[in-house]
Motif scaffolding. Sequence first.
Motif, PDB file in Angstrom:
ATOM      1  N   ALA A   1      37.924   2.836  45.949  1.00  0.00           N
ATOM      2  CA  ALA A   1      38.087   2.685  44.505  1.00  0.00           C
ATOM      3  C   ALA A   1      36.896   1.910  43.915  1.00  0.00           C
ATOM      4  N   ILE A   2      36.492   0.855  44.621  1.00  0.00           N
ATOM      5  CA  ILE A   2      35.339   0.070  44.144  1.00  0.00           C
ATOM      6  C   ILE A   2      34.097   0.941  44.087  1.00  0.00           C
ATOM      7  N   ALA A   3      33.896   1.687  45.168  1.00  0.00           N
ATOM      8  CA  ALA A   3      32.716   2.559  45.224  1.00  0.00           C
ATOM      9  C   ALA A   3      32.763   3.594  44.109  1.00  0.00           C
ATOM     10  N   ALA A   4      33.946   4.158  43.902  1.00  0.00           N
ATOM     11  CA  ALA A   4      34.076   5.199  42.878  1.00  0.00           C
ATOM     12  C   ALA A   4      33.842   4.620  41.483  1.00  0.00           C
ATOM     13  N   CYS A   5      34.349   3.402  41.260  1.00  0.00           N
ATOM     14  CA  CYS A   5      34.139   2.772  39.952  1.00  0.00           C
ATOM     15  C   CYS A   5      32.649   2.535  39.721  1.00  0.00           C
ATOM     16  N   ARG A   6      32.012   2.052  40.719  1.00  0.00           N
ATOM     17  CA  ARG A   6      30.566   1.787  40.593  1.00  0.00           C
ATOM     18  C   ARG A   6      29.806   3.085  40.407  1.00  0.00           C
ATOM     19  N   TYR A   7      30.229   4.071  41.145  1.00  0.00           N
ATOM     20  CA  TYR A   7      29.564   5.373  41.036  1.00  0.00           C
ATOM     21  C   TYR A   7      29.684   5.906  39.614  1.00  0.00           C
ATOM     22  N   GLN A   8      30.922   5.860  39.085  1.00  0.00           N
ATOM     23  CA  GLN A   8      31.138   6.386  37.736  1.00  0.00           C
ATOM     24  C   GLN A   8      30.343   5.594  36.704  1.00  0.00           C
ATOM     25  N   ALA A   9      30.376   4.296  36.887  1.00  0.00           N
ATOM     26  CA  ALA A   9      29.673   3.435  35.928  1.00  0.00           C
ATOM     27  C   ALA A   9      28.176   3.713  35.968  1.00  0.00           C
ATOM     28  N   ALA A  10      27.648   3.805  37.168  1.00  0.00           N
ATOM     29  CA  ALA A  10      26.208   4.031  37.308  1.00  0.00           C
ATOM     30  C   ALA A  10      25.840   5.413  36.796  1.00  0.00           C
ATOM     31  N   HIS A  11      26.704   6.364  37.111  1.00  0.00           N
ATOM     32  CA  HIS A  11      26.420   7.742  36.730  1.00  0.00           C
ATOM     33  C   HIS A  11      26.419   7.894  35.216  1.00  0.00           C
ATOM     34  N   ALA A  12      27.380   7.189  34.595  1.00  0.00           N
ATOM     35  CA  ALA A  12      27.473   7.284  33.133  1.00  0.00           C
ATOM     36  C   ALA A  12      26.237   6.686  32.467  1.00  0.00           C
ATOM     37  N   ALA A  13      25.661   5.699  33.130  1.00  0.00           N
ATOM     38  CA  ALA A  13      24.513   5.019  32.528  1.00  0.00           C
ATOM     39  C   ALA A  13      23.187   5.672  32.865  1.00  0.00           C
ATOM     40  N   LEU A  14      23.238   6.643  33.770  1.00  0.00           N
ATOM     41  CA  LEU A  14      21.970   7.261  34.187  1.00  0.00           C
ATOM     42  C   LEU A  14      21.385   8.134  33.076  1.00  0.00           C
ATOM     43  N   PRO A  15      20.093   7.991  32.833  1.00  0.00           N
ATOM     44  CA  PRO A  15      19.475   8.967  31.918  1.00  0.00           C
ATOM     45  C   PRO A  15      19.509  10.364  32.576  1.00  0.00           C
ATOM     46  N   ALA A  16      19.304  11.351  31.728  1.00  0.00           N
ATOM     47  CA  ALA A  16      19.374  12.732  32.235  1.00  0.00           C
ATOM     48  C   ALA A  16      18.287  12.971  33.270  1.00  0.00           C
ATOM     49  N   ASP A  17      18.644  13.756  34.261  1.00  0.00           N
ATOM     50  CA  ASP A  17      17.687  14.152  35.309  1.00  0.00           C
ATOM     51  C   ASP A  17      17.164  12.985  36.112  1.00  0.00           C
ATOM     52  N   THR A  18      17.924  11.944  36.154  1.00  0.00           N
ATOM     53  CA  THR A  18      17.513  10.841  37.035  1.00  0.00           C
ATOM     54  C   THR A  18      18.589  10.645  38.082  1.00  0.00           C
ATOM     55  N   LYS A  19      18.211   9.918  39.087  1.00  0.00           N
ATOM     56  CA  LYS A  19      19.145   9.729  40.188  1.00  0.00           C
ATOM     57  C   LYS A  19      19.440   8.248  40.355  1.00  0.00           C
ATOM     58  N   PHE A  20      20.354   7.960  41.187  1.00  0.00           N
ATOM     59  CA  PHE A  20      20.703   6.567  41.456  1.00  0.00           C
ATOM     60  C   PHE A  20      19.511   5.882  42.108  1.00  0.00           C
ATOM     61  N   SER A  21      19.330   4.669  41.682  1.00  0.00           N
ATOM     62  CA  SER A  21      18.251   3.898  42.281  1.00  0.00           C
ATOM     63  C   SER A  21      18.668   3.457  43.675  1.00  0.00           C
ATOM     64  N   ILE A  22      17.702   2.866  44.330  1.00  0.00           N
ATOM     65  CA  ILE A  22      17.994   2.419  45.695  1.00  0.00           C
ATOM     66  C   ILE A  22      19.068   1.339  45.672  1.00  0.00           C
ATOM     67  N   ASP A  23      18.935   0.432  44.709  1.00  0.00           N
ATOM     68  CA  ASP A  23      19.922  -0.653  44.645  1.00  0.00           C
ATOM     69  C   ASP A  23      21.318  -0.128  44.346  1.00  0.00           C
ATOM     70  N   GLN A  24      21.346   0.772  43.390  1.00  0.00           N
ATOM     71  CA  GLN A  24      22.644   1.344  43.020  1.00  0.00           C
ATOM     72  C   GLN A  24      23.259   2.058  44.229  1.00  0.00           C
ATOM     73  N   THR A  25      22.407   2.818  44.883  1.00  0.00           N
ATOM     74  CA  THR A  25      22.896   3.563  46.058  1.00  0.00           C
ATOM     75  C   THR A  25      23.420   2.583  47.098  1.00  0.00           C
ATOM     76  N   GLY A  26      22.637   1.508  47.289  1.00  0.00           N
ATOM     77  CA  GLY A  26      23.039   0.532  48.296  1.00  0.00           C
ATOM     78  C   GLY A  26      24.394  -0.077  48.014  1.00  0.00           C
ATOM     79  N   GLU A  27      24.608  -0.422  46.736  1.00  0.00           N
ATOM     80  CA  GLU A  27      25.897  -1.051  46.370  1.00  0.00           C
ATOM     81  C   GLU A  27      27.060  -0.137  46.667  1.00  0.00           C
ATOM     82  N   ILE A  28      26.888   1.101  46.269  1.00  0.00           N
ATOM     83  CA  ILE A  28      27.986   2.055  46.456  1.00  0.00           C
ATOM     84  C   ILE A  28      28.157   2.356  47.939  1.00  0.00           C
ATOM     85  N   LEU A  29      27.023   2.494  48.592  1.00  0.00           N
ATOM     86  CA  LEU A  29      27.081   2.807  50.033  1.00  0.00           C
ATOM     87  C   LEU A  29      27.826   1.740  50.807  1.00  0.00           C
ATOM     88  N   ALA A  30      27.564   0.486  50.427  1.00  0.00           N
ATOM     89  CA  ALA A  30      28.187  -0.620  51.169  1.00  0.00           C
ATOM     90  C   ALA A  30      29.709  -0.500  51.141  1.00  0.00           C
TER      91      ALA A  30
END
Lengths: 577, 827
Positions: free
Chosen positions: A443-472
Amino acid sequence: MRPPRHRHWQILLLLPALGMRLALAQSEPPSSTDEPVLSLPPFVVDHDDRRTRTWRFVSLPEVDFELLTDVDSQQARDFASNYFRQEQLLNQLIPERFLWRSDQPKRHLLIADPGGSAIRDSTMNALFGNIKNSGKKTGMRLMPNIRLDDGETSMVYAYSRQQTPDALVRLTLYGRSEINFSFLTNRIRFLLARRTPALPHWFVEGLSGVYDTSEFSQDDIEIGPVLWISGSEADALRRNSNRPRQLLPLSRLFSTLTTDQSVASREAWIRQCTLFVRWAMFAEEGRYRDALWKFVDGTVTGGASDSFFRECFGFSFADGRDILSDYLATATNDDHRIAPRRLPRTPRFQVRRATPEEIWFGRLEWSRLAFICADQHFPELRDAYLKNARNTGRLAQQETTDSARIQLSLGLLEFNAKNLKTALPLLEQATARVPGSASVYYAIAACRYQAAHAALPADTKFSIDQTGEILANLDLARRQRMPMARVYTLLGNLWLNSELTPSASDLEELSEGIDLFPSVARISLSVALLHAELGQIDRALEVVYIGLQNSRSQQDIAQFYRLEETLLDQLALLSDG
Amino acid sequence: MLTLSSPVYRRSALLLATLLICVGSVHAQLWRRTPKVAPTPGVNQEHLNAFLRPLYTTRATLSRDGRHLAYTITKAGSTTIEVVGTDYPYPRRSITLGDLAEARLTALDWIAPGRLVFATEEWTIGVIDIDQEVARAVLDPIRFSTEIIPFDVNLAAFGPEQDSLRDVSYKIDRPPRLVRFANHSRAKVIIEGVAGAHLRDSRWVTAELNLDTGEVKLLDAVDISTPAMRALIDRSGRFRLVEERDKLPIQWRVGAKESKLFKKRWRSLDSVLPPEVADPFSANADTLWTERSFPLAFDADPDVLIYASNVGRNTYGIFGIDLSTGEPTNLAAIDQKIDLADPAATLFSPPLGDRESHFRSFNVAMHYTEFRADRAPSPLIVDRNSGRMIGIRPPLEFARTRWIDPRLTLADAEIARAFPDRDHRIIDWDDTQSRFLVHLSSASDPGRYFVFEKPSGNWTEFVQASPQPTREQRHHTERFTIRSPSGLPITGQIAVPNKPLIDPPSLVVYFPDALWQSPPSGYSPAMQTLAETGCLVLQVDYPGTSGRGNEFLFSAREAPDQAALAAVETTLKWLQTKHSFSPRRIAVVGAGYGGWLALRAAELRPDLFRCVVSLNGINSLESLTRAPPERESRESGYRRQEQARNTMAYEQSILDDLNTLMKRGGNTEETTSFEDPTDAKNLEAYKDPTGTDNPDSLSTRIAAFRKMNDHTVAKAVNLRGRLASWYFPQDYIRGKEGSVLQDLEKLMAPLLICQEVDSLSARSDDAIALRRQLRRLKREPRFFELPAATYGRSLEQRPETWLEVADFLYTNLYNFNVEIGPTEEVL
């Protein structure tokens, strides 16, 4: 009905058939009208006579068992002891490794019957007056027990009534000193069906069918004769062993899914699954039992093939079908008994008063599960259940002091209600203090994913930090005892949308999801796409073919074919280049 | 007084001493220690009988609406027809056909949902009313009898009081054979029958039989013109094609599709078809075996002939040709690897039973036409509903059926997918092609009958072909294919005993009688019985078996005994790696031609084979050139064909005279003033055969004619003998090579000869000669005689045979290491 804030206990029992997740038992006759019946999960609200009720708590970690009950100590003890014994007996029939195990204990709410349909009706009117006022008519049926789960947490809600030998179907009361029961077939089916990696459908149904014909006492198990179509048909088979019989070829038996068929075909298929499992377990004094377990283990990973069947049993599918056919006539007339010489002794345990946290956590969890059920099956009542759950949560926070477990439950509730902004801080705060479950980390990962995804500009991907947080968090979820498909699905989506390139070991971890959940197309698709992005076209194609082999829905199959086409084009380009 | 020195005393003492010594020596003889010998295990007769019992179910048919299944159950000599509903709860009816003894059903089919028609080996055609649960005979040879006007009558008594020659006629039983349902009505069937006391009065007829009333309406007839004739009937029951095979090249006549009874117009085949198509039909001594065509059936369109041909190919394909135009149709089915039709099926006949022989004794027409209760199997599959040809079943046992109808193709593929390691055969289907009657079997299992419902994918099992022995009792049998050193495939079967008597087990090499035939590859009671003795059983499809095209059929024609042995030796090397066996305990068993192979194998490799069994075996290939006993008995003493021509002319003159006598009245003893048939000017190339004193007397001529009539039928071509002469090297045919008798000193292994001594299909003189020779060499073989079977069963199909073989194997394969020690003197 008094509003919940006055802390009055009342048990509202609103009954029956919810669908596949609910354990149905005896029911009172429906109302005399022909109106459609709403089947609702029960929820617990306050009752005035709380002072006369004492909540007790029992925990048996050896069998992942927890009991929250308001019956007396002896009953609670008997219930827990019997539960332990039934679990041990069950393992004589079904190897433990085939049963679903969660990190969470199996929670049971055993409620003494307060009686009072008047209370029930008034509660109904108060809570669901909208529905009544809308002109929709409802009928109600009483249901003694029900099980709900969210894929990780399972709770059984039961009540005991002295008048009826009911509850969990086989629950009987011998005075007040002893409670004997055995598990419903649906419970067994649930435990088998939820296991990961997933057990073959034929095995789940077959073993459930064998269980259905068995009688569990305190010390042994009697497996009755095969029920074939009807009693009269079984008689006819006993009289004439050459009577016609409908049996599928084993290749078809093993490849058919529970969901594939019409009702009539499904019944015939289940009968044969049961026959096969029964034969393998009991014919010739259990000669083929180990072969059956081996076949099931191998089938989980590699599928059911004729060659593997021969390796396990020593003969082909066709021979197996013939053996089964010959066995049918005798199976309608014989029974078996499993009488273990010694079962493990029931461990010492304590029946104690439940702490406020235990009481409210149990109630809150039940409310949360009831909300999930309503959300899925009764959208018009979703808000009512959510409101009830939140009320319960608020009360729980009031009655307990800063309980991390309550916080976790509340966080999950908000996550289940798709209120991610509220869910995330609750969950993160709680997990800072107590370990979470796979659902929590997911649930934590999904919340972070959604939050990050919503904030992403178009055609961009998750940053390394963002990926790391969710991955953890996904990593924490993945490492729990009970794997979850959605974890791997999210993991796949994460890698596809991340700037970070997955390493070989990352891909390997993700590919575990294919082995655990071969029929979840999304996981295979993600893995295939990732391999393709890395230029590993051959490997991508391999994964596509695995996905095609395991897919059942036309949509999934079409997706795989499209991907295959793209990959083959790429391969062609590469070889031309 | 008796003293020590008295003679009496001395004599008594001597006598006593002698007596004691004798007793002592006898005692020593009797009670001397002998090596311990384990008891020879007895033959478990009950088990063996279970394997050799006839199949429980031999016929099954699905109703055209798919709602009912009818099948036979034969138990304890009695046959029952079971009719079962194909939907749950499977209502059942049983109708007993009574005691048919060994006779089997040759046909079972649905007239209507509540009625069945059947035919038996006893030449009975009957109807079953399912609701009434009654079976009744509608037609049998007596009811289908025909009238013969004989020449074999004492016409000396013929006088003006006789109104008609018909008063002296008599009836001859004519066995009816069921052909098919009539085109226009399923309450009527087309039947055929042959009858004749002599060749001259022999006739082949077709008729329509009303199954309700029993009324028979003659449809068509053809005179049996030669002592070896076949006829092909079209779907309306008309004779359309006649094959005369009394000489080579084989002659063909084509009949018009519509003609009045007894007034059919015949034309030669080459006047109807273009030469490149017609010529291969008229096969001569060489092309009969290499490249030819032969007819199979007429299509629904009576102008279209379906035939098989291998012209320009290795294998036989199936084609269609329109006889009215000479143009090929669009039917052309070819397989590069296997024959789609069996050329041998039209050349050779199955064994003749005692009962059948009895019929032939008074109905010679059956002999001339090889008229059997069961028609030769056809590869063509016809849809009951549309009447169209819908598939082809190749003769090679359990080769895949070639379906022409795409729905059958799909159903077949689905069945094959569901049961990949079973041989499957679609026997029937309902009119909508939704339900299929399927027989699933394997080399280990005679099989079960199922109804497969394609839309739902459901399979319902109805009956086992033979529930005894049970699956656990049967011995696992698997097929194999390996490559010979020359690259040709070697195929065969291996049966693995459930309970070998020793470890590693003994081995039996089995050569069935399959020369020029498709090798048996299904469930084999013979192999099961041999495996029941605790032996591993190996059957190798030796070179010379058919079904895979001429290249395979003609492979290894040189030294066939050595070729077969080489195939066995190659297989044994491979087999040892798969299933180990004791190389010191190998027996070889063979039947017919396979018997010769077995004997030769034992002579060529006396070190390899511990004992030999020959079942109706031959001693050399020269025996193949001789006609079977039944043919010889009919033909012995026959004069040559030119005498036949004389006789026909002579007979005609007698007929003419008799007709005149009828009109005029008179006595046949009179010296006639009739036209003298012996006058050369009256009949060309006539020679007086009577040799009598008064050739002018009609009575004399009749008597003389009667005497010569029995001996004037031309000898038919012995096709099997001709093939043997062509196929094998001449040294083998002449007995100079490959003769068992010539190399008899090498046949050291114990031998069992099983022989039918009065069979009309198998010669016994070879067995007798072999036994005699071995006796001279003081190596008496074990000899087991059997009378001929009642119906056409080969020796291999008879339980008594295998009980004897089993006992022989027990005695000779398992001697438990008994060593015969040196002779000791006792006295």
